[in-house]
Design a protein around this motif. Structure first.
Motif, mmCIF file in Angstrom:
data_model
loop_
_atom_site.group_PDB
_atom_site.id
_atom_site.type_symbol
_atom_site.label_atom_id
_atom_site.label_comp_id
_atom_site.label_asym_id
_atom_site.label_seq_id
_atom_site.Cartn_x
_atom_site.Cartn_y
_atom_site.Cartn_z
ATOM 1 N N ILE A 163 0.840 -1.210 0.000
ATOM 2 C CA ILE A 163 0.000 0.000 0.000
ATOM 3 C C ILE A 163 0.872 1.255 0.000
ATOM 4 N N THR A 164 1.906 1.270 0.849
ATOM 5 C CA THR A 164 2.799 2.431 0.944
ATOM 6 C C THR A 164 3.542 2.667 -0.357
ATOM 7 N N LEU A 165 4.017 1.585 -0.952
ATOM 8 C CA LEU A 165 4.771 1.677 -2.206
ATOM 9 C C LEU A 165 3.902 2.245 -3.322
ATOM 10 N N ILE A 166 2.682 1.753 -3.434
ATOM 11 C CA ILE A 166 1.766 2.233 -4.478
ATOM 12 C C ILE A 166 1.362 3.686 -4.238
ATOM 13 N N ALA A 167 1.189 4.056 -2.979
ATOM 14 C CA ALA A 167 0.770 5.423 -2.651
ATOM 15 C C ALA A 167 1.881 6.444 -2.893
ATOM 16 N N THR A 168 3.136 6.034 -2.683
ATOM 17 C CA THR A 168 4.249 6.999 -2.755
ATOM 18 C C THR A 168 4.965 7.027 -4.098
ATOM 19 N N ASP A 169 4.826 5.996 -4.899
ATOM 20 C CA ASP A 169 5.517 5.955 -6.196
ATOM 21 C C ASP A 169 4.545 6.335 -7.307
ATOM 22 N N HIS A 170 4.797 7.451 -7.962
ATOM 23 C CA HIS A 170 3.855 7.932 -8.987
ATOM 24 C C HIS A 170 3.813 7.031 -10.216
ATOM 25 N N HIS A 171 4.855 6.194 -10.387
ATOM 26 C CA HIS A 171 4.841 5.254 -11.514
ATOM 27 C C HIS A 171 3.757 4.186 -11.344
ATOM 28 N N LEU A 172 3.313 4.003 -10.109
ATOM 29 C CA LEU A 172 2.295 2.982 -9.826
ATOM 30 C C LEU A 172 0.901 3.588 -9.648
ATOM 31 N N HIS A 173 0.752 4.846 -10.008
ATOM 32 C CA HIS A 173 -0.564 5.485 -9.879
ATOM 33 C C HIS A 173 -1.409 5.191 -11.116
ATOM 34 N N THR A 174 -1.772 3.927 -11.260
ATOM 35 C CA THR A 174 -2.606 3.467 -12.373
ATOM 36 C C THR A 174 -3.790 2.710 -11.787
ATOM 37 N N PRO A 175 -4.853 2.508 -12.573
ATOM 38 C CA PRO A 175 -6.026 1.775 -12.052
ATOM 39 C C PRO A 175 -5.681 0.396 -11.507
ATOM 40 N N MET A 176 -4.794 -0.334 -12.188
ATOM 41 C CA MET A 176 -4.467 -1.691 -11.736
ATOM 42 C C MET A 176 -3.888 -1.674 -10.326
ATOM 43 N N TYR A 177 -2.937 -0.788 -10.080
ATOM 44 C CA TYR A 177 -2.312 -0.721 -8.755
ATOM 45 C C TYR A 177 -3.223 -0.063 -7.722
ATOM 46 N N PHE A 178 -4.135 0.765 -8.180
ATOM 47 C CA PHE A 178 -5.137 1.328 -7.279
ATOM 48 C C PHE A 178 -5.988 0.205 -6.684
ATOM 49 N N PHE A 179 -6.399 -0.730 -7.536
ATOM 50 C CA PHE A 179 -7.201 -1.866 -7.055
ATOM 51 C C PHE A 179 -6.351 -2.848 -6.249
ATOM 52 N N ILE A 180 -5.084 -3.028 -6.613
ATOM 53 C CA ILE A 180 -4.204 -3.907 -5.843
ATOM 54 C C ILE A 180 -4.000 -3.366 -4.432
ATOM 55 N N SER A 181 -3.835 -2.042 -4.299
ATOM 56 C CA SER A 181 -3.655 -1.451 -2.969
ATOM 57 C C SER A 181 -4.907 -1.635 -2.119
ATOM 58 N N ASN A 182 -6.066 -1.537 -2.749
ATOM 59 C CA ASN A 182 -7.311 -1.770 -2.019
ATOM 60 C C ASN A 182 -7.474 -3.234 -1.641
ATOM 61 N N LEU A 183 -7.017 -4.134 -2.514
ATOM 62 C CA LEU A 183 -7.042 -5.562 -2.188
ATOM 63 C C LEU A 183 -6.148 -5.839 -0.983
ATOM 64 N N SER A 184 -4.987 -5.185 -0.924
ATOM 65 C CA SER A 184 -4.083 -5.343 0.209
ATOM 66 C C SER A 184 -4.742 -4.879 1.502
ATOM 67 N N PHE A 185 -5.448 -3.745 1.427
ATOM 68 C CA PHE A 185 -6.132 -3.226 2.610
ATOM 69 C C PHE A 185 -7.231 -4.187 3.069
ATOM 70 N N VAL A 186 -8.013 -4.699 2.136
ATOM 71 C CA VAL A 186 -9.094 -5.636 2.468
ATOM 72 C C VAL A 186 -8.516 -6.922 3.048
ATOM 73 N N ASP A 187 -7.380 -7.398 2.500
ATOM 74 C CA ASP A 187 -6.741 -8.610 3.013
ATOM 75 C C ASP A 187 -6.334 -8.442 4.472
ATOM 76 N N MET A 188 -5.790 -7.266 4.808
ATOM 77 C CA MET A 188 -5.394 -7.018 6.198
ATOM 78 C C MET A 188 -6.611 -7.011 7.120
#
Length: 317
Positions: free
Chosen positions: A46-71
């Motif tokens: 989640i931190t990596l996706i939030a702080t790296d602008h290269h990962l600011h895409t829809p795919m990683y947006f949903f992956i970060s949310n999946l990580s949050f839901v998993d926790m």
């Protein structure tokens, strides 16, 4: 008919793994380690996706949310299970049990729909790349995420209300490590046919519709990939999609085994293993599946580590 002398249950006993007293320490270390890895791995993602602008895409947006839901999903069941392993008092109040059940169904429902949304994202990216920026803009992504959370909440509300209408009496021993519907049905002194009907109708549709959507999406995706002449693009597409399919297989495989099979095939050992897989193992593995198999995430992680080292060197100098 004479009234029966029922004693209303105000608390339940989560027996969990109490039938394995010789393995209590090993089980605690195993599940505690898996839970910590889950929290650490998904937090890093989640931190990596939030702080790296290269990962600011829809795919990683949903992956970060999946990580949050998993926790959140693991946190509903695992801490209580860890406490009960060593605690003499394995009691959980009726209110806490219903709350645990409600959150469990909620996060399970969110993840089911979210996996389907992620499949749709990959379908649009691979099969309709020219329309991808328009079909998966920020507003649409937020709406799709809202659908995930709303679907999970409504599904949870339905089954929790149906569970709360049941009366529990006599035995209060749940042969499981968290409050789940099948074990609770066995303790009910009222008719559970409506609850079971809703699991096999609404519950089946809620799980099967996203699952079939994922299957159809990936059939189209694989067909499109095989038509691609670029070897590098084909390899990248397979790498991205295979990560998602591994997650879907682990998650749905354990759920189908747990809930959609004849009650006559019930087995305490096998059901506990299936429950551990989708409540503890799969949420822990997801962050590694999406990081170790993803070139962009590995590059972003190396970049973040390099920047951190550079900052330390500069501060010392």
């Amino acid at each position: 008919m004479e009234p029966q002398n029922w004693t209303t249950v105000t608390e339940f006993l989560l027996l969990g793994f109490s039938d394995l007293p010789e393995h209590q320490i090993s089980l605690f270390v195993l599940f505690f380690t898996m839970y910590l890895i889950n929290l650490l791995g998904n937090t890093i993602m989640i931190t990596l996706i939030a702080t790296d602008h290269h990962l600011h895409t829809p795919m990683y947006f949903f992956i970060s949310n999946l990580s949050f839901v998993d926790m959140c999903f693991s946190s509903v069941t695992v801490p209580q299970m860890l406490i009960n392993i060593f605690s003499e008092n394995k009691a959980i109040s009726y209110t806490s049990c219903m709350a645990q059940l409600s959150f469990f169904i909620n996060f399970n429902g969110i993840e089911v729909v979210l996996l389907a949304v992620m499949a749709y994202d990959r379908y649009v990216a691979i099969c309709n790349p020219l329309h991808y920026p328009m079909l998966m803009n920020k507003k649409i992504c937020l709406c799709l995420l809202g659908v995930c959370w709303l679907s999970g909440a409504l599904n949870s509300l339905l089954h929790t209300i149906l569970m709360c209408r049941l009366s529990f009496c006599s035995s209060n021993k749940i042969i499981h490590f968290f409050c789940d519907m099948p074990p609770l049905f066995k303790l009910s002194c009222t008719d559970t046919s409506l609850n079971e009907l809703m699991i096999f109708t609404e519950g089946s549709l809620f799980d099967m519709v996203p699952f079939l959507f994922i299957i159809v999406s990936y059939i189209r995706i694989i067909s499109t990939i095989f038509k691609t002449s670029s070897v590098s693009r084909r390899s990248k597409a397979f790498s991205t999609c295979s990560s998602h399919m591994i997650t879907v297989t682990l998650y749905y495989g354990s759920i189908f085994f747990m809930y959609f099979r004849p009650s006559t095939s019930y087995s305490l050992e096998y059901d506990r293993v299936a429950s551990v897989i989708y409540t503890t193992l799969t949420p822990m593995l997801n962050s590694f599946i999406y990081s170790l198999r993803n070139k962009d995430v590995k590059v972003a992680l190396k970049r973040a580590i390099s920047e951190k080292i550079l900052q330390r060197v500069c501060s010392v100098a």
